[in-house]
Design an enzyme around this catalytic site. Structure first.
Site, short mmCIF file in Angstrom:
data_model
loop_
_atom_site.label_atom_id
_atom_site.label_comp_id
_atom_site.label_asym_id
_atom_site.label_seq_id
_atom_site.Cartn_x
_atom_site.Cartn_y
_atom_site.Cartn_z
N GLY A 86 32.18 44.80 32.33
CA GLY A 86 32.56 43.72 31.42
C GLY A 86 33.52 44.09 30.31
O GLY A 86 34.01 43.20 29.61
N GLU A 92 29.19 49.80 35.56
CA GLU A 92 29.82 49.05 36.66
C GLU A 92 31.15 48.44 36.22
O GLU A 92 31.29 47.22 36.17
CB GLU A 92 28.88 47.93 37.13
CG GLU A 92 27.51 48.39 37.59
CD GLU A 92 26.55 47.21 37.83
OE1 GLU A 92 26.84 46.08 37.41
OE2 GLU A 92 25.50 47.45 38.45
N PRO A 93 32.14 49.25 35.89
CA PRO A 93 33.42 48.68 35.43
C PRO A 93 34.25 48.15 36.60
O PRO A 93 34.27 48.75 37.67
CB PRO A 93 34.12 49.89 34.81
CG PRO A 93 33.64 51.04 35.64
CD PRO A 93 32.21 50.71 36.00
N TYR A 128 40.71 29.95 34.78
CA TYR A 128 40.21 30.37 33.46
C TYR A 128 41.22 30.15 32.34
O TYR A 128 41.04 30.70 31.25
CB TYR A 128 39.90 31.88 33.44
CG TYR A 128 39.08 32.45 34.55
CD1 TYR A 128 37.85 31.88 34.92
CD2 TYR A 128 39.49 33.60 35.21
CE1 TYR A 128 37.10 32.46 35.92
CE2 TYR A 128 38.74 34.19 36.21
CZ TYR A 128 37.54 33.61 36.56
OH TYR A 128 36.78 34.18 37.54
N ARG A 182 37.32 45.25 36.03
CA ARG A 182 38.61 44.90 35.44
C ARG A 182 39.27 46.06 34.70
O ARG A 182 40.48 46.27 34.81
CB ARG A 182 38.37 43.74 34.46
CG ARG A 182 39.62 43.12 33.88
CD ARG A 182 39.28 42.15 32.75
NE ARG A 182 38.30 41.16 33.14
CZ ARG A 182 38.58 39.99 33.70
NH1 ARG A 182 39.83 39.66 33.93
NH2 ARG A 182 37.62 39.14 34.03
N TYR A 206 40.88 40.71 39.88
CA TYR A 206 40.62 39.30 40.18
C TYR A 206 41.90 38.55 40.51
O TYR A 206 42.08 37.39 40.16
CB TYR A 206 39.82 38.64 39.02
CG TYR A 206 38.56 39.42 38.70
CD1 TYR A 206 37.49 39.37 39.57
CD2 TYR A 206 38.48 40.25 37.59
CE1 TYR A 206 36.34 40.11 39.31
CE2 TYR A 206 37.34 41.00 37.32
CZ TYR A 206 36.27 40.93 38.19
OH TYR A 206 35.15 41.66 37.94
N ARG A 226 43.71 33.05 38.43
CA ARG A 226 43.16 33.17 37.07
C ARG A 226 43.70 32.13 36.09
O ARG A 226 42.93 31.55 35.34
CB ARG A 226 43.37 34.59 36.54
CG ARG A 226 42.68 35.66 37.40
CD ARG A 226 42.74 37.05 36.80
NE ARG A 226 42.00 37.13 35.57
CZ ARG A 226 42.52 37.02 34.36
NH1 ARG A 226 43.81 36.95 34.19
NH2 ARG A 226 41.74 37.04 33.30
N CYS A 261 50.49 21.65 45.94
CA CYS A 261 50.46 20.23 45.58
C CYS A 261 49.31 19.93 44.63
O CYS A 261 48.40 19.16 44.97
CB CYS A 261 50.33 19.41 46.85
SG CYS A 261 51.53 19.93 48.07
N GLU A 262 49.28 20.56 43.48
CA GLU A 262 48.31 20.29 42.43
C GLU A 262 49.01 20.61 41.12
O GLU A 262 49.66 21.66 41.01
CB GLU A 262 47.09 21.24 42.52
CG GLU A 262 46.42 21.28 43.84
CD GLU A 262 44.90 21.15 43.73
OE1 GLU A 262 44.38 20.98 42.63
OE2 GLU A 262 44.27 21.22 44.79
C1 LIG Z 1 31.66 41.42 38.21
C2 LIG Z 1 30.60 42.39 37.88
C3 LIG Z 1 30.92 43.59 37.26
C4 LIG Z 1 32.32 43.95 36.80
O1 LIG Z 1 32.77 43.17 35.73
P1 LIG Z 1 34.16 43.55 35.02
O2 LIG Z 1 34.31 42.53 33.95
O3 LIG Z 1 35.22 43.42 36.06
O4 LIG Z 1 34.03 44.92 34.50
C5 LIG Z 1 29.89 44.49 37.04
N1 LIG Z 1 28.62 44.21 37.41
C6 LIG Z 1 28.27 43.06 38.01
C7 LIG Z 1 26.87 42.82 38.39
C8 LIG Z 1 29.25 42.11 38.27
O5 LIG Z 1 28.92 40.96 38.85
#
Ligand SMILES: *Cc1c(COP(=O)(O)O)cnc(C)c1O
Length: 429
Positions: free
Chosen positions: A243, A282-283, A325, A285, A382, A321, A353-354
């Site tokens: 995140g 869990e990186p 978003y 992005r 993404y 994106r 076409c949007e």
């Molecule tokens: C999408 C996701 C991530 C990665 O999120 P980033 O914002 O890309 O770092 C990590 N863990 C889980 C469970 C996710 O669904």
């Protein structure tokens, strides 16, 4: 920082001229830089290793951010693990060379067949999100004669993220079991033959640019670890999710340095000191975001009395994106604009076409004409992984650069591949 820069008036990816890629591979095309991916992974990994000296810090790359085979192999070779959210991702991670012992399976809705595949493959950990999934996992693993290691993903009721659609940690979001429930589930799981609960996981959202929200959620997690241990449970692992955000709006000479990574690691180290848990991260992005661009060509100009549309050959199906978003991407012309060149406010749009197929409105860019190349920057996360074939547009090509070499790591989808998989019903000629 990243490895896209102007040289002698043209934009390069590392030592490769983007005009050469456009010539040989066509447009639109995603271009990724190996050097940027490697740099970000190494920085992140080193910072996380410093959070708990003497304990391994497990980095599981969240492959939904970018699951191109070349990108995956680059990360697997660096020793990364993989965070997956479907059987397809587990299969692709294995194919890319991630050992099963470094694969985590996350996600709110895992099917029985997917759990069976994961258990059989011998993955490191399943992140359980509901009581039903706990029961199902135990049943499936028992049937296979195995005991699967797992953690509970907890919803900390602290959401954060760059947009409501990428916030996951609020109790209003669909993710994870509640803080109240986890005590009961931990006790129940102790008697299950098919699962061994190793600890907890949390993931509060994406594109988070301050450490405060993480700190609030992680403080609750640490306290929960202590409370569960006081009840007699073993809590050996704490998976802190991904995140961390990246800069999308930056001047060309900005150093995308490790500032935020270091602040985050410092906060984690302080908070988890003495906890004696193995930490996981869990990186997604952060590793690949500004390691990729989407290279596209100007097709047409459409001047109106009040504005000018710039129609490019990429569309919302290739890069979702902005439409999904309201995300911002910098736009760099491949031919470097002259110093002080006059600019025009363009609405940059794709051919779909949007009206939502708009990348940006009123963007000041140097004057462009049909045939000119432009790059959507910071499109490595993404981007291609969220693309579709809407409007029967083939999936675009993806290219990985390393130094002065480049390789097509996913060829542009052919029209045969696009159309040929449909089947006519037998009652129609
Ligand atoms: C999408 C996701 C991530 C990665 O999120 P980033 O914002 O890309 O770092 C990590 N863990 C889980 C469970 C996710 O669904």
């Amino acid at each position: 920082m990243h490895h896209f820069a102007y040289r002698d008036g043209a934009l390069f990816a590392e030592d490769v001229d983007l005009r050469e890629i456009a010539d040989k591979v066509g447009t639109p095309v995603y271009v990724y830089s190996s050097a940027t991916i490697e740099r970000h992974y190494r920085l992140y990994e080193a910072a996380m290793a410093s959070t708990a000296p003497g304990k391994p810090a497990h980095v599981f790359y969240a492959m939904k951010a970018n699951s191109n085979l070349g990108v995956l192999k680059t990360l697997a070779a660096l020793g990364a693990g993989a965070d997956t959210v479907s059987e397809g991702e587990i299969r692709k991670a294995l194919a890319a060379g991630f050992p099963a012992s470094k694969i985590v399976f996350s996600g709110v809705g895992k099917a029985e067949s997917e759990l069976a595949f994961a258990v059989e493959a011998g993955i490191y950990q399943v992140n359980i999100e509901t009581e039903g999934e706990l029961d199902l996992l135990s049943k499936v693993a028992q049937r296979l004669g195995k005991r699967q290691e797992a953690v509970f993903r907890v919803n900390p009721d602290i959401g954060a993220g760059g947009h409501a659609k990428i916030t996951t940690g609020s109790s209003a979001n669909k993710f994870g079991v509640s803080f109240e429930e986890v005590h009961r589930l931990y006790a129940r799981a102790a008697n299950m033959a098919g699962v061994r609960i190793m600890g907890l996981a949390v993931h509060i959202g994406s594109q988070i640019r301050e450490v405060d929200a993480f700190e609030a959620a992680y403080t609750k997690m640490r306290d929960l670890v202590l409370a569960l241990r006081a009840e007699g449970h073993r809590v050996d692992r704490l998976d802190l999710g991904g995140g961390l955000g990246i800069p999308y709006e930056v001047p060309k000479d900005f150093d995308h340095g490790p500032g935020l990574i270091e602040a985050y690691a410092g906060m984690v180290a302080k908070l988890m000191q003495g906890l004696d848990a193995e930490l996981g991260f869990e990186p997604g992005r952060l590793i690949v975001g500004n390691a990729g661009i989407l290279l596209t060509k100007v097709l047409h100009l459409n001047p109106r009395p009040t504005k000018e549309f710039l129609v490019v050959d990429a569309a919302m199906n290739d890069l979702m994106r902005p439409a999904m978003y309201e995300a911002y991407h910098e736009i760099w012309p491949v031919a470097e604009p002259a110093e002080g060149a006059k600019t025009i406010a363009y609405d940059v749009v794709g051919p779909i076409c949007e009206s939502g197929d708009t990348f940006t409105a009123g963007r000041e860019l140097s004057a462009l004409k049909p045939g000119d190349l432009i790059a959507f920057m910071t499109a490595g996360a993404y981007g291609a992984s969220m693309s579709s074939t809407y409007n029967q547009r083939p999936l675009v090509a993806e290219v990985l650069v390393k130094g002065d070499k480049f390789a097509v790591t996913r060829p542009r989808q052919t029209y045969e591949e696009l159309i040929g998989t449909d089947r006519a019903p037998p009652w129609l000629p």
